[in-house]
Design an enzyme around this catalytic site. Structure first.
Site, PDB file in Angstrom:
ATOM      1  N   SER A   1       0.841  -1.192   0.000  1.00 29.00           N
ATOM      2  CA  SER A   1       0.000   0.000   0.000  1.00 29.00           C
ATOM      3  C   SER A   1       0.888   1.259   0.000  1.00 29.00           C
ATOM      4  CB  SER A   1      -0.907  -0.064   1.235  1.00 29.00           C
ATOM      5  OG  SER A   1      -2.041   0.692   1.057  1.00 29.00           O
TER       6      SER A   1
ATOM      7  N   ASP B   1      -8.201  -5.392  -6.135  1.00 33.94           N
ATOM      8  CA  ASP B   1      -7.931  -4.274  -5.241  1.00 33.94           C
ATOM      9  C   ASP B   1      -8.190  -2.946  -5.958  1.00 33.94           C
ATOM     10  OD1 ASP B   1      -6.901  -2.482  -3.446  1.00 33.94           O
ATOM     11  OD2 ASP B   1      -4.802  -3.076  -3.734  1.00 33.94           O
TER      12      ASP B   1
ATOM     13  N   HIS C   1      -6.037  -6.621  -1.643  1.00 35.86           N
ATOM     14  CA  HIS C   1      -4.983  -5.653  -1.306  1.00 35.86           C
ATOM     15  C   HIS C   1      -3.748  -6.337  -0.710  1.00 35.86           C
ATOM     16  CE1 HIS C   1      -3.880  -1.510  -0.913  1.00 35.86           C
ATOM     17  NE2 HIS C   1      -3.934  -1.457   0.413  1.00 35.86           N
TER      18      HIS C   1
END
Ligand SMILES: *[C@@H]1O[C@H](CO)[C@@H](O)[C@H](O)[C@H]1NC(C)=O
Ligand SMILES: *[C@@H]1O[C@H](CO)[C@@H](O)[C@H](O)[C@H]1NC(C)=O
Ligand SMILES: *[C@@H]1O[C@H](CO)[C@@H](O)[C@H](O)[C@H]1NC(C)=O
Ligand SMILES: *[C@@H]1O[C@H](CO)[C@@H](O)[C@H](O)[C@H]1NC(C)=O
Ligand SMILES: *[C@@H]1O[C@H](CO)[C@@H](O)[C@H](O)[C@H]1NC(C)=O
Ligand SMILES: *[C@@H]1O[C@H](CO)[C@@H](O)[C@H](O)[C@H]1NC(C)=O
Ligand SMILES: *[C@@H]1O[C@H](CO)[C@@H](O)[C@H](O)[C@H]1NC(C)=O
Length: 486
Positions: free
Chosen positions: A156, A410, A435
């Site tokens: 991320s 995602d 994710h």
């Protein structure tokens, strides 16, 4: 004005029965301002270290911490442990300044724009370089090479940092695994509507068309009903809100709470149960839509009841939640406020919705965004180009030794690197992945795509390490100790 802020923070998902990883906690004094010689202050940066798999000359596996308490990321990035056990490595998880316990001004860190001004990705990267330099002194001395190779890992926003540290400081880091890193979710690089389109496509394909239609219709109905006091009361009851809706602001809050949940359900659509923000079943998108589709949704109020029922998959999986607090901090473990500040300064990520997705229409308006930032922090984003000027936008062809991985379920893959840039900056796609699922430790329910991605990471890392040792050691030492090891 609606702010799309914290999606990046839903970056982890605990599995209750997963191994608990152990570390020693350490601190290092780092400069408050790496880019000035007239500010001399320092603060303590926390990092977690595990040297159980480390032997002399081994590499450092370095997690570039993102917007939350580092121990949470350390418990959710089992892939690094799996690999360190196999290859031998020093494991380090570094905490991002202004998050977790790494608060440069203690409890006053967030109390003034002057203090908060030291929160930025650039400063954080410089912290990591500083720490890596110190680790080299601690662990790299008396060995055959001058510096140990360092592999950066991140998911991320942490994945963005992993890629950027390799791009900006190749001297400090040998290679990077950047998982679900939306380094192109910036102005002019990615259309702002892509994010919500992915959410919609995933709900359509893993849930159903009728589920998408129900959710699409719900916004207008909610707006309509909440115009009256009776409607506000009815909606409050339908969604079991802790505080009944009183005004327009509360209604706005309800709608953004709902859309955040839809995004989260998609983002953490792992094939096995997790319990990060909330306990969640495996394949939550499917469960969510099944609950909605199995309820009658012909009338307006029925439709909202159906949505509320689906929502319970997320809000009430344990059946023990009394009411929904839409104004509560959605993720106390995560630095909501810090990320809010960053998205107002160096991480401005435009997101909007159109007729092609299931969300209420919402246009990205930079000046309105800027005003809301000013109101909240007395700070405005300089301009929308900041992240591109700082990190190079799409022009990353000169970089080397980076793997970008993206789960295509995602929504953040919208801003990800989905194609190979060169033979040395490569992209691996995980069609059925959510994710940064590849950074998690292996699980019996993992699908093939994820296993392939993890193998790919391992092969690349071994290649980088082999090359590094070959170039940095006398040939006889390389031949004797490293040839064929990686
Ligand atoms: C490193 O991690 C392993 C697995 O959690 C644990 O068994 C070991 O004790 C840890 N070592 C240190 C020094 O914390
Ligand atoms: C920073 O440290 C140097 C060397 O100790 C000192 O000469 C200087 O006055 C300090 N500057 C500030 C702004 O404190
Ligand atoms: C911050 O910490 C200090 C010292 O522990 C304490 O006196 C003060 O009340 C705290 N302030 C806030 C806003 O929590
Ligand atoms: C909102 O209410 C008006 C007036 O009752 C109605 O004409 C309209 O169709 C409603 N819109 C939605 C989306 O329910
Ligand atoms: C609603 O929000 C606006 C903008 O944040 C604020 O100025 C206003 O005071 C709020 N109104 C109420 C009734 O809470
Ligand atoms: C959670 O589930 C329980 C049991 O079904 C129910 O009584 C309660 O109202 C639900 N709470 C929410 C917030 O949905
Ligand atoms: C990038 O190249 C690798 C081979 O090095 C290949 O496995 C991978 O599928 C390629 N990625 C994309 C997105 O085409």
């Amino acid at each position: 004005m609606k702010l799309i802020l914290l999606f990046l923070t839903i970056s982890v998902g605990f599995i209750s029965n997963e191994e608990e990883y152990k570390f020693i906690t350490k601190y290092i004094d780092v400069p408050l301002d790496h880019f000035s010689f007239t500010v001399n202050n320092t603060f303590k940066l926390r990092y977690l270290i595990n040297d159980s798999y480390f032997n002399q000359d081994d590499p450092i596996f370095f997690y570039t911490g993102n917007e939350g308490d580092i121990s949470m990321f350390a418990q959710n990035t089992g892939f690094i442990f799996d690999l360190a056990r196999k290859l031998g490595a020093l494991i380090v998880f570094a905490e991002h300044r202004f998050y977790g316990e790494t608060l440069p001004f203690g409890n006053a860190s967030y109390s003034s724009p002057q203090n908060l001004g030291y929160l930025s990705a650039q400063q954080a990267l410089a912290d990591y370089v500083y720490l890596i330099n110190d680790l080299q002194k601690q662990y790299g001395k008396n060995v055959d090479i001058i510096k140990l190779p360092v592999i950066a890992f991140g998911g991320s926003y942490g994945g963005m940092l992993a890629a950027w540290i390799r791009i900006k400081y190749p001297y400090a880091v040998t290679g990077a695994i950047a998982s679900s890193a939306p380094i192109w979710q910036f102005q002019g690089l990615t259309p702002c509507e892509n994010f919500y389109k992915i959410v919609t496509d995933v709900i359509r394909s893993l849930g159903s068309e009728s589920c998408v239609n129900t959710l699409t219709k719900s916004w207008g109905i909610l707006r309509n009903l909440t115009k009256t006091d009776k409607g506000k009361t009815d909606v409050s009851n339908t969604f079991k809100l802790c505080q009944p809706l009183k005004n327009q602001n509360n209604t706005d809050a309800l709608l953004s709470w709902l859309s955040d949940i839809y995004v989260n359900i998609v983002m953490i659509n792992y094939p096995y149960p997790t319990s990060f923000l909330v306990p969640l079943p495996g394949n939550p998108v499917k469960e969510f839509c099944q609950a909605i589709d199995s309820s009658d949704s012909t009338g307006d109020e029925d439709l909202l009841t159906a949505v509320a029922k689906g929502l319970e998959i997320y809000t009430n999986f344990t059946s023990s939640v009394k009411c929904n607090d839409i104004l509560a901090d959605p993720a106390p473990n995560l630095g909501y406020l810090g990320w809010y500040f960053q998205s107002c300064t160096d991480m401005i990520m435009p997101i909007c919705s159109t007729k092609d997705d299931l969300f209420e229409d919402y246009q990205w308006d930079f000046s309105e965004f800027s005003n809301s930032c000013f109101k909240k922090f007395s700070v405005r984003p300089r301009n929308e180009e900041v992240p591109i000027l700082e990190f190079g936008g799409k022009d990353i062809e000169t970089a080397t030794n980076i793997v970008f991985s993206n789960g295509l379920l995602d929504p953040w893959s919208s801003g990800g690197v989905l194609k190979n840039i060169s033979s040395q900056v490569v992209s691996i796609l995980i069609p059925d992945g959510a994710h940064h699922v590849d950074l998690r430790s292996s699980n019996p329910l993992d699908n093939e795509d994820v296993k392939v991605a993890r193998q790919f990471h391992e092969i690349q890392i071994k290649k980088w390490l082999d090359k590094y040792y070959f170039h940095n050691l006398p040939l006889d030492v390389y031949s004797e100790k490293f040839k064929g090891r990686f």
